[in-house]
Scaffold this motif. Structure first.
Motif, mmCIF file in Angstrom:
data_model
loop_
_atom_site.group_PDB
_atom_site.id
_atom_site.type_symbol
_atom_site.label_atom_id
_atom_site.label_comp_id
_atom_site.label_asym_id
_atom_site.label_seq_id
_atom_site.Cartn_x
_atom_site.Cartn_y
_atom_site.Cartn_z
ATOM 1 N N VAL A 55 11.378 -1.050 8.250
ATOM 2 C CA VAL A 55 10.969 0.064 9.091
ATOM 3 C C VAL A 55 10.688 -0.672 10.663
ATOM 4 N N LYS A 56 9.864 -1.596 10.563
ATOM 5 C CA LYS A 56 9.325 -2.091 11.779
ATOM 6 C C LYS A 56 9.257 -3.590 11.775
ATOM 7 N N VAL A 57 9.649 -4.176 13.100
ATOM 8 C CA VAL A 57 9.775 -5.744 13.140
ATOM 9 C C VAL A 57 9.246 -6.095 14.376
ATOM 10 N N LEU A 58 8.004 -7.064 14.353
ATOM 11 C CA LEU A 58 7.527 -7.557 15.729
ATOM 12 C C LEU A 58 8.077 -8.842 15.671
ATOM 13 N N GLY A 59 9.053 -9.124 16.630
ATOM 14 C CA GLY A 59 9.836 -10.371 16.677
ATOM 15 C C GLY A 59 9.266 -11.331 17.953
ATOM 16 N N ILE A 60 8.730 -12.530 17.269
ATOM 17 C CA ILE A 60 7.831 -13.176 18.466
ATOM 18 C C ILE A 60 8.803 -14.271 18.798
ATOM 19 N N VAL A 61 8.864 -14.818 20.156
ATOM 20 C CA VAL A 61 9.548 -15.943 20.604
ATOM 21 C C VAL A 61 8.492 -16.896 21.104
ATOM 22 N N ASN A 62 8.615 -18.286 20.771
ATOM 23 C CA ASN A 62 7.636 -19.196 21.347
ATOM 24 C C ASN A 62 8.471 -19.614 22.562
ATOM 25 N N CYS A 63 8.031 -19.419 23.765
ATOM 26 C CA CYS A 63 8.677 -19.709 25.060
ATOM 27 C C CYS A 63 7.947 -19.978 26.201
ATOM 28 N N THR A 112 1.025 -1.342 0.000
ATOM 29 C CA THR A 112 0.005 -0.068 0.034
ATOM 30 C C THR A 112 0.808 1.314 -0.025
ATOM 31 N N GLY A 113 0.782 2.078 -1.134
ATOM 32 C CA GLY A 113 1.780 3.017 -1.336
ATOM 33 C C GLY A 113 3.157 2.728 -1.406
ATOM 34 N N ASN A 114 4.074 3.063 -0.727
ATOM 35 C CA ASN A 114 5.474 2.451 -0.842
ATOM 36 C C ASN A 114 5.774 1.662 0.421
ATOM 37 N N LEU A 115 4.741 1.065 0.882
ATOM 38 C CA LEU A 115 4.989 0.243 2.165
ATOM 39 C C LEU A 115 4.640 -1.188 1.867
ATOM 40 N N LEU A 116 5.495 -2.399 2.236
ATOM 41 C CA LEU A 116 5.122 -3.554 2.182
ATOM 42 C C LEU A 116 4.849 -4.220 3.429
ATOM 43 N N TYR A 117 3.763 -4.791 3.766
ATOM 44 C CA TYR A 117 3.270 -5.315 4.963
ATOM 45 C C TYR A 117 3.323 -6.923 4.588
ATOM 46 N N LEU A 118 4.509 -7.617 5.177
ATOM 47 C CA LEU A 118 4.471 -9.135 5.129
ATOM 48 C C LEU A 118 3.863 -9.759 6.237
ATOM 49 N N ALA A 119 3.397 -10.892 5.417
ATOM 50 C CA ALA A 119 2.843 -11.856 6.406
ATOM 51 C C ALA A 119 3.704 -12.345 7.762
ATOM 52 N N GLY A 120 3.316 -12.846 8.584
ATOM 53 C CA GLY A 120 4.256 -13.438 9.663
ATOM 54 C C GLY A 120 5.073 -14.683 9.024
ATOM 55 N N ASP A 121 6.404 -14.548 9.320
ATOM 56 C CA ASP A 121 7.291 -15.798 8.636
ATOM 57 C C ASP A 121 7.633 -16.398 9.534
ATOM 58 N N GLY A 122 8.259 -17.674 9.513
ATOM 59 C CA GLY A 122 9.013 -18.447 10.519
ATOM 60 C C GLY A 122 10.271 -19.051 9.908
ATOM 61 N N GLU A 141 7.146 -10.535 12.037
ATOM 62 C CA GLU A 141 6.447 -9.742 10.812
ATOM 63 C C GLU A 141 7.061 -8.564 10.687
ATOM 64 N N VAL A 142 7.061 -8.027 9.213
ATOM 65 C CA VAL A 142 7.872 -6.942 8.972
ATOM 66 C C VAL A 142 7.298 -6.070 8.094
ATOM 67 N N ILE A 143 7.563 -4.713 8.325
ATOM 68 C CA ILE A 143 6.998 -3.661 7.419
ATOM 69 C C ILE A 143 8.228 -3.027 6.885
ATOM 70 N N VAL A 144 8.278 -2.951 5.185
ATOM 71 C CA VAL A 144 9.269 -2.843 4.452
ATOM 72 C C VAL A 144 8.926 -1.461 3.588
ATOM 73 N N GLU A 145 9.891 -0.364 3.419
ATOM 74 C CA GLU A 145 9.527 0.767 2.741
ATOM 75 C C GLU A 145 10.244 0.419 1.392
ATOM 76 N N VAL A 146 9.763 0.502 0.293
ATOM 77 C CA VAL A 146 10.072 0.237 -1.047
ATOM 78 C C VAL A 146 10.034 1.494 -1.875
#
Lengths: 174, 174, 174
Positions: free
Chosen positions: B113-121, B52-62, B168-173
């Motif tokens: 831009v932005k990272v949400l890092g989730i640890v299974n713990c 959307t615009g120049n932002l990429l919203y990535l799905a949560g990855d593993g 999950e990550v948001i990237v400006e392109v």
């Protein structure tokens, strides 16, 4: 010449009016009894915020106190809901301190857009909104309508360094 | 005619200079000893990323490996912090692989831009930053200053398919 | 005069064609057997959504029913995966209801960009995607390609008021 004077006066008054609309946040924070802190440095290979367009994405922040210590423990186990509320408020103070340090002037904040409020708590705890209110109430007290944000409040089983609250924010700036 | 030649030469040199600024990411990844993988397909009714615009919203990855397997288990219970770090790094490789597959050229990445890092713990685990560093260190090694992101590291009690890390990550392109 | 009539006819046909492209969402929702609800008010000092540019950030929403009650309990403990799927679907109905109430016309939705789907579950639960599919399948059924979103599905140890699912969404609007 007359037209020039009129234009000059008009410009002067318009600028003056605009300056009046600026909020004296230092005064406001003092009235609310809030003392900003020196924001904590990131504990790893990342930065406190990234700007893209007119949006600021802030790193997750916690209940840092002025002396560098922070509120720890699980709400509902080690902390009461009231203590959790205070931890969320303290996190808000840390976030406002970061915004002030990075923007210079809090008047550049146009809108607190989105808040993810995370409570470190036991799996039986269900009062996350009452905890995160400590943050929301502070932000709306400080920023007024500009502070009214879309919010998710959630409960996680553990947070870094056993901090009681972690909050991440997206801010629209001028 | 002279003006035409000057313009032609100027354009040629400018393009050449711009090309020099481009990073040879294939070479860089090889130097870092990183082999990209074929990105995993979404496991449900969603997509890998939305622009959307120049932002990429990535799905949560593993932490997907090249052979389609992935790192499972809770950090602090089934995995050490070091193994968690490696799982976060593997998740970063999966995310860079997805970006490469979707963008064609990693030079299109303007900013992580932005990272949400989730640890299974487990609920007693408090070293989430040390785990997610596996991702952050990789991203900064690959993208340099463009890779410096705002980050939240959190601990969750469970993740899909018992994966050890989800990011999950948001990237400006461009 | 002839030119005027041509222009008039052309404008009329163009408008008519544009109107045809609009989806009759009321009809579509009825066909899908979905009854919108009156969206729940925020339970604290925040708002249901904030717009910045052409992005809407929605507050976290839950499985609210038309009568104001909501689905509670942990999936895998109190609820089956199928019941969790229904809770995620119900959350989707609540979110579509909020969008309809705030936008007036669901045709203003240009893209469902990003979804964070949170399942309230035990630490041994690993089928979060199957639960959040209840939301994703609904959204894609209603919005078609515009509904295809980037998604993270995660498991948390507790949610506000013991709701079974919480979902937050970013929507691109016209």
């Amino acid at each position: 010449m007359k037209r020039f004077i009129t234009l000059f006066l008009f410009t002067f008054i318009a600028n003056w009016a605009a300056a009046q609309q600026k909020i004296d946040y230092d005064k406001k924070l003092k009235e609310l009894g809030i003392a900003l802190i020196t924001p904590a440095k990131p504990v790893a290979n990342y930065v406190k915020m990234v700007r893209t367009g007119n949006l600021l994405y802030l790193a997750g922040d916690g209940p840092w106190r002025a002396d560098g210590s922070y509120v720890t423990g699980k709400v509902g186990v080690d902390l009461s809901v009231e203590q959790g509320y205070e931890a969320a408020k303290q996190t808000g103070i840390s976030i406002i301190s970061t915004l002030k340090a990075e923007l210079g002037d809090l008047n550049k904040v146009k809108r607190i857009v989105k808040v993810l409020g995370i409570v470190n708590c036991a799996s039986s705890f269900t009062d996350q909104p009452k905890v995160i209110n400590g943050f929301s109430d502070l932000i709306v007290a400080v920023f007024g309508d500009k502070g009214k944000h879309a919010r998710s409040a959630v409960g996680m089983s553990s947070l870094p360094m056993n901090t009681s609250v972690e909050i991440e924010v997206i801010v629209e700036v001028e």
